[in-house]
Design a protein around this motif. Structure first.
Motif, PDB file in Angstrom:
ATOM      1  N   ALA A  12       0.834  -1.203   0.000  1.00  0.00           N
ATOM      2  CA  ALA A  12       0.000   0.000   0.000  1.00  0.00           C
ATOM      3  C   ALA A  12       0.871   1.256   0.000  1.00  0.00           C
ATOM      4  O   ALA A  12       0.595   2.206  -0.747  1.00  0.00           O
ATOM      5  CB  ALA A  12      -0.935   0.001   1.200  1.00  0.00           C
ATOM      6  N   ARG A  13       1.930   1.259   0.812  1.00  0.00           N
ATOM      7  CA  ARG A  13       2.841   2.416   0.835  1.00  0.00           C
ATOM      8  C   ARG A  13       3.455   2.648  -0.541  1.00  0.00           C
ATOM      9  O   ARG A  13       3.586   3.783  -0.998  1.00  0.00           O
ATOM     10  CB  ARG A  13       3.939   2.207   1.871  1.00  0.00           C
ATOM     11  N   ALA A  14       3.862   1.567  -1.202  1.00  0.00           N
ATOM     12  CA  ALA A  14       4.462   1.691  -2.536  1.00  0.00           C
ATOM     13  C   ALA A  14       3.464   2.273  -3.529  1.00  0.00           C
ATOM     14  O   ALA A  14       3.826   3.134  -4.350  1.00  0.00           O
ATOM     15  CB  ALA A  14       4.971   0.329  -3.016  1.00  0.00           C
ATOM     16  N   ILE A  15       2.220   1.827  -3.459  1.00  0.00           N
ATOM     17  CA  ILE A  15       1.188   2.352  -4.353  1.00  0.00           C
ATOM     18  C   ILE A  15       0.956   3.835  -4.075  1.00  0.00           C
ATOM     19  O   ILE A  15       0.913   4.652  -4.995  1.00  0.00           O
ATOM     20  CB  ILE A  15      -0.126   1.554  -4.188  1.00  0.00           C
ATOM     21  N   ILE A  16       0.811   4.179  -2.816  1.00  0.00           N
ATOM     22  CA  ILE A  16       0.575   5.578  -2.439  1.00  0.00           C
ATOM     23  C   ILE A  16       1.750   6.450  -2.864  1.00  0.00           C
ATOM     24  O   ILE A  16       1.563   7.566  -3.378  1.00  0.00           O
ATOM     25  CB  ILE A  16       0.297   5.685  -0.928  1.00  0.00           C
ATOM     26  N   ASP A  17       2.969   5.948  -2.708  1.00  0.00           N
ATOM     27  CA  ASP A  17       4.161   6.711  -3.098  1.00  0.00           C
ATOM     28  C   ASP A  17       4.172   7.035  -4.591  1.00  0.00           C
ATOM     29  O   ASP A  17       4.706   8.069  -5.003  1.00  0.00           O
ATOM     30  CB  ASP A  17       5.440   5.965  -2.718  1.00  0.00           C
ATOM     31  N   ASP A  18       3.570   6.165  -5.396  1.00  0.00           N
ATOM     32  CA  ASP A  18       3.493   6.428  -6.839  1.00  0.00           C
ATOM     33  C   ASP A  18       2.693   7.691  -7.141  1.00  0.00           C
ATOM     34  O   ASP A  18       2.851   8.284  -8.210  1.00  0.00           O
ATOM     35  CB  ASP A  18       2.845   5.250  -7.576  1.00  0.00           C
ATOM     36  N   TYR A  19       1.824   8.093  -6.216  1.00  0.00           N
ATOM     37  CA  TYR A  19       0.948   9.246  -6.433  1.00  0.00           C
ATOM     38  C   TYR A  19       1.308  10.454  -5.567  1.00  0.00           C
ATOM     39  O   TYR A  19       0.689  11.505  -5.697  1.00  0.00           O
ATOM     40  CB  TYR A  19      -0.513   8.857  -6.175  1.00  0.00           C
ATOM     41  N   ARG A  20       2.298  10.307  -4.717  1.00  0.00           N
ATOM     42  CA  ARG A  20       2.641  11.346  -3.734  1.00  0.00           C
ATOM     43  C   ARG A  20       2.813  12.729  -4.359  1.00  0.00           C
ATOM     44  O   ARG A  20       2.357  13.722  -3.799  1.00  0.00           O
ATOM     45  CB  ARG A  20       3.916  10.945  -2.986  1.00  0.00           C
ATOM     46  N   ASP A  21       3.454  12.820  -5.510  1.00  0.00           N
ATOM     47  CA  ASP A  21       3.742  14.120  -6.123  1.00  0.00           C
ATOM     48  C   ASP A  21       2.731  14.512  -7.203  1.00  0.00           C
ATOM     49  O   ASP A  21       2.953  15.458  -7.941  1.00  0.00           O
ATOM     50  CB  ASP A  21       5.153  14.109  -6.711  1.00  0.00           C
ATOM     51  N   THR A  22       1.629  13.793  -7.273  1.00  0.00           N
ATOM     52  CA  THR A  22       0.589  14.079  -8.252  1.00  0.00           C
ATOM     53  C   THR A  22      -0.398  15.075  -7.668  1.00  0.00           C
ATOM     54  O   THR A  22      -0.816  14.934  -6.523  1.00  0.00           O
ATOM     55  CB  THR A  22      -0.166  12.778  -8.613  1.00  0.00           C
ATOM     56  N   SER A  23      -0.783  16.067  -8.464  1.00  0.00           N
ATOM     57  CA  SER A  23      -1.799  17.011  -8.008  1.00  0.00           C
ATOM     58  C   SER A  23      -3.116  16.257  -7.842  1.00  0.00           C
ATOM     59  O   SER A  23      -3.519  15.494  -8.720  1.00  0.00           O
ATOM     60  CB  SER A  23      -1.957  18.124  -9.041  1.00  0.00           C
ATOM     61  N   GLY A  24      -3.785  16.456  -6.699  1.00  0.00           N
ATOM     62  CA  GLY A  24      -5.036  15.746  -6.442  1.00  0.00           C
ATOM     63  C   GLY A  24      -4.821  14.255  -6.302  1.00  0.00           C
ATOM     64  O   GLY A  24      -5.603  13.443  -6.812  1.00  0.00           O
ATOM     65  N   ALA A  25      -3.774  13.867  -5.604  1.00  0.00           N
ATOM     66  CA  ALA A  25      -3.326  12.475  -5.531  1.00  0.00           C
ATOM     67  C   ALA A  25      -4.276  11.520  -4.826  1.00  0.00           C
ATOM     68  O   ALA A  25      -4.225  10.315  -5.071  1.00  0.00           O
ATOM     69  CB  ALA A  25      -1.960  12.421  -4.838  1.00  0.00           C
ATOM     70  N   LEU A  26      -5.155  12.019  -3.978  1.00  0.00           N
ATOM     71  CA  LEU A  26      -5.955  11.114  -3.158  1.00  0.00           C
ATOM     72  C   LEU A  26      -6.839  10.186  -3.991  1.00  0.00           C
ATOM     73  O   LEU A  26      -6.830   8.963  -3.780  1.00  0.00           O
ATOM     74  CB  LEU A  26      -6.802  11.886  -2.141  1.00  0.00           C
ATOM     75  N   LEU A  27      -7.607  10.734  -4.916  1.00  0.00           N
ATOM     76  CA  LEU A  27      -8.504   9.873  -5.707  1.00  0.00           C
ATOM     77  C   LEU A  27      -7.747   8.837  -6.533  1.00  0.00           C
ATOM     78  O   LEU A  27      -8.093   7.653  -6.500  1.00  0.00           O
ATOM     79  CB  LEU A  27      -9.437  10.707  -6.580  1.00  0.00           C
ATOM     80  N   PRO A  28      -6.707   9.220  -7.266  1.00  0.00           N
ATOM     81  CA  PRO A  28      -5.975   8.178  -8.006  1.00  0.00           C
ATOM     82  C   PRO A  28      -5.336   7.133  -7.084  1.00  0.00           C
ATOM     83  O   PRO A  28      -5.304   5.943  -7.415  1.00  0.00           O
ATOM     84  CB  PRO A  28      -4.906   8.946  -8.782  1.00  0.00           C
ATOM     85  N   ALA A  29      -4.848   7.553  -5.937  1.00  0.00           N
ATOM     86  CA  ALA A  29      -4.255   6.601  -4.997  1.00  0.00           C
ATOM     87  C   ALA A  29      -5.320   5.645  -4.457  1.00  0.00           C
ATOM     88  O   ALA A  29      -5.084   4.432  -4.349  1.00  0.00           O
ATOM     89  CB  ALA A  29      -3.562   7.339  -3.851  1.00  0.00           C
ATOM     90  N   LEU A  30      -6.493   6.170  -4.129  1.00  0.00           N
ATOM     91  CA  LEU A  30      -7.584   5.312  -3.650  1.00  0.00           C
ATOM     92  C   LEU A  30      -8.000   4.306  -4.719  1.00  0.00           C
ATOM     93  O   LEU A  30      -8.205   3.124  -4.427  1.00  0.00           O
ATOM     94  CB  LEU A  30      -8.786   6.157  -3.219  1.00  0.00           C
ATOM     95  N   HIS A  31      -8.110   4.774  -5.954  1.00  0.00           N
ATOM     96  CA  HIS A  31      -8.481   3.855  -7.042  1.00  0.00           C
ATOM     97  C   HIS A  31      -7.412   2.771  -7.221  1.00  0.00           C
ATOM     98  O   HIS A  31      -7.744   1.601  -7.442  1.00  0.00           O
ATOM     99  CB  HIS A  31      -8.711   4.614  -8.349  1.00  0.00           C
TER     100      HIS A  31
END
Length: 166
Positions: A12-31
């Motif tokens: 899960a941490r690795a997946i979330i890290d993929d989105y850390r620097d993305t604007s509006g990262a929460l929705l893509p990380a949740l998906h």
């Protein structure tokens, strides 16, 4: 049939890290977590909050706001019934009643044997062939209660209606 990975905080941490620097990262990380694990585990909330510098309440609020996010693992087969106006006009309400009665579960619930999870969808884009159902990502149109039973039977479980006493 969807197969999901077992919950892993490390993954899960690795997946979330993929989105850390993305604007509006929460929705893509949740998906992405949903695709990987089939649900958003409660343990993911503090990981998301910390990595994305959000409060836990903000993360929880987004999860509960969107009906696509589930917090418990789904059944082996994910059944989505269209509840859009076109499907309703073609009789989806009776199909919904049949499905909930037949599976003995409500929206967002999973059968006791873990086979089926029933979810509402508000458009499957199959309006010309209403009512529509999606099972494990496969779309079916013009679904009657009898066809619904046959679709579920082909998904791996007999769905013969319970016997009624006269």
């Amino acid at each position: 049939m969807p197969r999901f990975a077992a919950w892993s905080a490390e993954r899960a941490r690795a997946i979330i890290d993929d989105y850390r620097d993305t604007s509006g990262a929460l929705l893509p990380a949740l998906h992405a977590l949903l695709v990987e694990f089939g649900h958003i585990a409660p343990e993911a909330i503090p990981l998301l909050a910390e990595a994305l510098t959000l409060s836990r309440a903000d993360v929880q609020g987004v999860i509960t706001f969107y009906h696509d996010f589930r917090t418990t693992p789904p059944g082996r087969h994910l059944v989505k019934l269209c509840r859009a106006e076109a499907c309703q006009s073609m009789g989806s309400a009776s199909l919904e009643d049949h499905a909930r009665h037949h599976l003995a579960i409500g929206w967002g619930e999973t059968t006791e044997d873990g086979e089926f999870t029933l979810e509402p969808v508000f458009c499957l884009g199959n309006c010309a062939l209403s009512p529509a159902v999606m099972v494990d990502g496969e779309l079916y149109g013009r679904v009657s209660p009898e066809r619904f039973d046959a679709i579920l039977a082909s998904a791996g479980q007999s769905t013969a209606a319970p016997e009624q006493t006269p």
